[in-house]
Design an enzyme around this catalytic site. Structure first.
Site, PDB file in Angstrom:
ATOM      1  N   TRP A 166      43.747  42.116  -0.964  1.00 10.83           N
ATOM      2  CA  TRP A 166      43.701  40.674  -0.715  1.00 10.83           C
ATOM      3  C   TRP A 166      44.847  40.314   0.232  1.00 10.83           C
ATOM      4  O   TRP A 166      46.003  40.236  -0.179  1.00 10.83           O
ATOM      5  CB  TRP A 166      43.814  39.908  -2.020  1.00 10.83           C
ATOM      6  CG  TRP A 166      43.800  38.420  -1.852  1.00 10.83           C
ATOM      7  CD1 TRP A 166      43.123  37.707  -0.919  1.00 10.83           C
ATOM      8  CD2 TRP A 166      44.517  37.456  -2.648  1.00 10.83           C
ATOM      9  NE1 TRP A 166      43.352  36.351  -1.074  1.00 10.83           N
ATOM     10  CE2 TRP A 166      44.199  36.175  -2.125  1.00 10.83           C
ATOM     11  CE3 TRP A 166      45.372  37.548  -3.745  1.00 10.83           C
ATOM     12  CZ2 TRP A 166      44.728  35.014  -2.669  1.00 10.83           C
ATOM     13  CZ3 TRP A 166      45.896  36.392  -4.285  1.00 10.83           C
ATOM     14  CH2 TRP A 166      45.576  35.135  -3.759  1.00 10.83           C
ATOM     15  N   ASP A 219      37.926  40.386  -9.237  1.00  6.78           N
ATOM     16  CA  ASP A 219      39.337  40.230  -8.849  1.00  6.78           C
ATOM     17  C   ASP A 219      40.169  39.674  -9.995  1.00  6.78           C
ATOM     18  O   ASP A 219      41.048  38.828  -9.790  1.00  6.78           O
ATOM     19  CB  ASP A 219      39.455  39.292  -7.633  1.00  6.78           C
ATOM     20  CG  ASP A 219      38.677  39.780  -6.431  1.00  6.78           C
ATOM     21  OD1 ASP A 219      38.285  38.929  -5.609  1.00  6.78           O
ATOM     22  OD2 ASP A 219      38.448  40.995  -6.314  1.00  6.78           O
ATOM     23  N   ARG A 227      40.556  45.976  -4.336  1.00 10.75           N
ATOM     24  CA  ARG A 227      40.382  45.733  -2.918  1.00 10.75           C
ATOM     25  C   ARG A 227      41.589  44.936  -2.421  1.00 10.75           C
ATOM     26  O   ARG A 227      42.261  44.242  -3.204  1.00 10.75           O
ATOM     27  CB  ARG A 227      39.080  44.972  -2.638  1.00 10.75           C
ATOM     28  CG  ARG A 227      38.900  43.658  -3.393  1.00 10.75           C
ATOM     29  CD  ARG A 227      37.552  43.038  -3.038  1.00 10.75           C
ATOM     30  NE  ARG A 227      37.318  41.776  -3.707  1.00 10.75           N
ATOM     31  CZ  ARG A 227      36.328  40.933  -3.395  1.00 10.75           C
ATOM     32  NH1 ARG A 227      35.490  41.238  -2.405  1.00 10.75           N
ATOM     33  NH2 ARG A 227      36.168  39.798  -4.037  1.00 10.75           N
ATOM     34  N   ASP A 252      38.929  35.903 -11.353  1.00 12.32           N
ATOM     35  CA  ASP A 252      40.344  35.547 -11.172  1.00 12.32           C
ATOM     36  C   ASP A 252      41.010  35.176 -12.493  1.00 12.32           C
ATOM     37  O   ASP A 252      41.678  34.149 -12.595  1.00 12.32           O
ATOM     38  CB  ASP A 252      40.485  34.400 -10.157  1.00 12.32           C
ATOM     39  CG  ASP A 252      40.123  34.818  -8.753  1.00 12.32           C
ATOM     40  OD1 ASP A 252      40.336  34.017  -7.830  1.00 12.32           O
ATOM     41  OD2 ASP A 252      39.621  35.942  -8.562  1.00 12.32           O
TER      42      ASP A 252
END
Length: 691
Positions: free
Chosen positions: A608, A545, A606, A518
């Protein structure tokens, strides 16, 4: 429930100001008056209304915005003339008049006799001109039935008669006895003989916001009636060095307090006896406020209720009480909460009179010239104006109209930095020969406990640099989060953000944003708000991510560097968009994705669906970009039960060992589709320009 209170539940569509933010009502460069309207130079009402700047037509938020008692919200004297006053006689003439007026107080007015409270009539806005409007030795009184009054941007001070808990002199800054629809905003209230604000005798539909209240025995009292009628909103006030009534609420039907900062400064002559008090039949909701050093910070009677949510208590002692049921403020009006941990810094910079409110043309032009091309210098060795980046940000005036460049000398600045929403047009400029020479770094993670014991930071709160102000720029520096996952395996929550943006028109040019999980959170101020971000000539480094959020974001002509996990394994995801439906998400264009990791171990993205929100429509497009062999042959994957195939993930004309042909598991845009997914489509009319 009475008839008028039932009607108060109806909201006023389209009339709410943004709540939870300082009211950026105008900028110094947009005022349109050619001359001050002195009492001897009154223009027609039509002319005054046509020329009125935003601060002259501002309307309240909170309970003062609710339609009730025959009054449609609180907007003061905007339907009348605007006059500028400099004497007590002039102020009293227009404040007591039957007609609506916007009354601009320019300079200091000393009341005679001491303690004089001008009896304000309905439909008035009384506003200080920038920071120059002072009322000394007196204040204002709003009697029964008086309504639709705004008191803003004034310093009201110094009626104190030398007796600390003065029982003889009832000299308040603002007193209401039976008034309704009143907005008290952005004032500095201090050193009066009795209370700073008294809301008494069934006064209702009142909002008190963004005021600094200080150096008084009693800060703020509400009630003194057997009736349980008062509806009041109290938000974003800095109450410090006051002994009691912070506030005291007696028999309030609905008291909504949020994002206030109550502070008892150690080592001073004033010590708090109690903080916020819910008395009698009061129903109170107390949210996301910060209590520092207060004795008995939250107190309630056995008959009263307090519902507490999200408050922070640091160095407090004694009673801290809650209990019972209250009400849902959002049944009456909309509002947005700031994080409690951010409240002290936000209020220290944003409360009290603002230079952009009530400014006349001359003062506005002077302010604009002074603000143009402002540069603040930061150097660790003390050779600049400030030693930390946050100190420089704190020095930026609230609601600044022009760009402020924070020029940062080479060095490693181990600190967290926040640019609050009321400080737009800020640039962070590293001055070294390389973007690696100037580094802002910290090591908070989502699971890191806060030092005040109020919980953990959470993902968004872990950011080394948090940008909530529009038109932010950063150049020639590194922003990093060096949280050590390996050394903190027992900690739950390894997300560690380096940079969080929650604003529009954010321009990152020639920067390094580095972390693990992140790294770069590209957010918006709210789900329904546009937040455009343009990143160019930069490096973004991470593994899981590490480019994520709901912003409309472009990574252009940059390098996305994949890195191994803390234990040496290769696995990860480049993007995790949480795009709102009908908005554009993340676009990676004309760039390179590579890194020292194993082949076929990283997904491009992906979906979220933050908080399990099925209404979101996450989007990532990767086009005209070189992909290393680290990218999987099926580059998209599911997340938390949501299929990527139900959202928007695609490629176009990528190259390199990680590129691959179109298939059902690897959708490609057609040429026609790609024509609508260019960088300019994402930026939607905004052309990022270095400044």
């Amino acid at each position: 429930m009475s008839e008028h209170r039932s009607r108060a539940r109806h909201r006023r569509p389209g009339k709410f100001l943004a709540v939870g933010l300082p009211l950026a009502l105008t900028t110094a460069g947009t005022l349109v008056y050619g001359t001050d309207l002195l009492p001897q130079q009154e223009a027609s009402a039509a002319t005054a209304t046509a020329a009125a700047p935003a601060w002259a037509t501002a309307a309240a938020d909170g309970f003062a915005s609710v339609d009730a008692l025959g009054q449609n919200g609180t907007y003061g004297g905007r339907d009348g003339q605007t006059v500028t006053v400099r004497t007590q006689a002039e102020l009293e003439k227009y404040a007591t008049a039957a007609e609506p007026y916007v009354i601009v107080v320019a300079g200091t007015i000393t009341m005679n006799p001491v303690g004089k409270e001008i009896k304000v009539a309905s439909d008035k806005t009384i506003v200080g001109s920038g920071t120059s409007g002072h009322i000394v030795g007196g204040g204002f009184f709003l009697g029964r039935g008086v309504h639709n009054v705004i008191i803003r941007n004034l310093t009201i001070r110094d009626a104190h008669q030398g007796v600390w808990n003065d029982k003889e002199h009832d000299f308040d800054a603002v007193q209401m006895d039976g008034a309704h629809h009143v907005w008290i905003d952005h004032n500095d209230l201090r050193n009066m003989a009795d209370g700073l604000i008294d809301v008494r005798k069934d006064s209702t539909y009142v909002t008190v916001s963004w005021n600094e209240m200080s150096h008084n025995n009693k800060a703020f009292g509400i009630g003194w009636t057997e009736n349980v009628l008062t509806d009041i909103t109290i938000h974003h006030n800095w109450i410090r060095e006051t002994e009691q009534r912070n506030p005291s609420t007696d028999n309030c039907a609905h008291a909504h307090l949020y994002n206030n900062f109550l502070e008892d400064v150690p080592g001073t002559d004033i010590t708090s006896s109690y903080g916020t008090y819910s008395r009698g039949g009061t129903r109170m909701v107390l949210e996301n406020s910060y209590f520092q050093g207060m004795r008995n910070p939250v107190v309630k009677d056995a008959t009263a209720t307090i519902v507490q949510r999200g408050n922070v208590f640091s160095g407090t002692s004694g009673r801290n009480e809650s209990g019972g049921t209250a009400f849902d403020p959002k049944a009456y009006y909309s509002y947005t909460l700031d994080e409690a941990a951010d409240v002290p810094a936000l209020l220290k910079s944003g409360t009290g009179p603002q230079s952009s409110i009530g400014a006349t043309t001359a003062s506005a032009e002077a302010s604009t010239k002074a603000a143009a091309a402002t540069t603040l210098t930061v150097a660790k060795d003390g050779s600049g104006q400030y030693r930390t980046v946050q100190a420089a940000v704190n020095a930026v005036p609230a609601n600044n109209a022009s760009r402020v460049v924070v020029s940062i000398e080479p060095g490693t600045y181990r600190e967290t930095v926040k640019v609050p929403s009321n400080k737009p047009h800020v640039t962070f400029q590293g001055t070294g020969g390389s973007r690696k020479d100037t580094v802002i770094v910290f090591n908070n993670a989502a699971g890191t406990p806060k030092p005040d014991g109020s919980g953990t930071y959470g993902t968004s709160g872990s950011a080394t640099v948090a940008v909530e102000a529009d038109d932010f720029q950063a150049r020639n520096l590194t922003i990093s989060n060096d949280f050590d996952e390996g050394a903190n395996q027992s900690l739950s929550g390894h997300q560690a953000v380096a940079l969080r943006t929650a604003a529009d028109k954010v321009f990152l040019d020639g920067v390094i944003v580095e972390g693990d999980q992140d790294t770069l959170l590209l957010d918006t101020a709210a789900k329904d708000r546009l937040g455009r971000v343009y990143v160019t000539n930069s490096y973004v480094i991470g593994n899981v991510d590490f480019i994520f959020g709901r912003a409309t974001a472009v990574i252009d002509r940059s390098v996305i560097t994949l890195k191994k996990r803390w234990n040496g394994t290769s696995a990860g995801y480049v993007t995790a968009p949480s795009t709102a439906a009908n908005r554009k998400g993340i676009l990676i264009a004309n760039s390179a994705v590579n890194g020292d990791v194993s082949d076929r171990t990283f997904h491009l993205g992906r979906p979220w669906h933050a908080g399990g929100d099925a209404s979101l429509d996450p989007q990532t497009t990767v086009r005209n970009t070189t992909l290393s062999a680290a990218i999987r042959t099926t580059p998209w994957t599911d997340m938390s039960g949501f299929s990527w195939k139900d959202d928007r993930f695609a490629e176009y004309r990528n190259t390199g060992a990680g590129a691959g042909p179109a298939s059902s598991d690897r959708p490609h845009l057609t040429d026609a589709q790609a024509a609508d997914q260019e960088v300019t489509d994402w930026l939607a009319g905004w052309t990022p320009t270095a400044s």
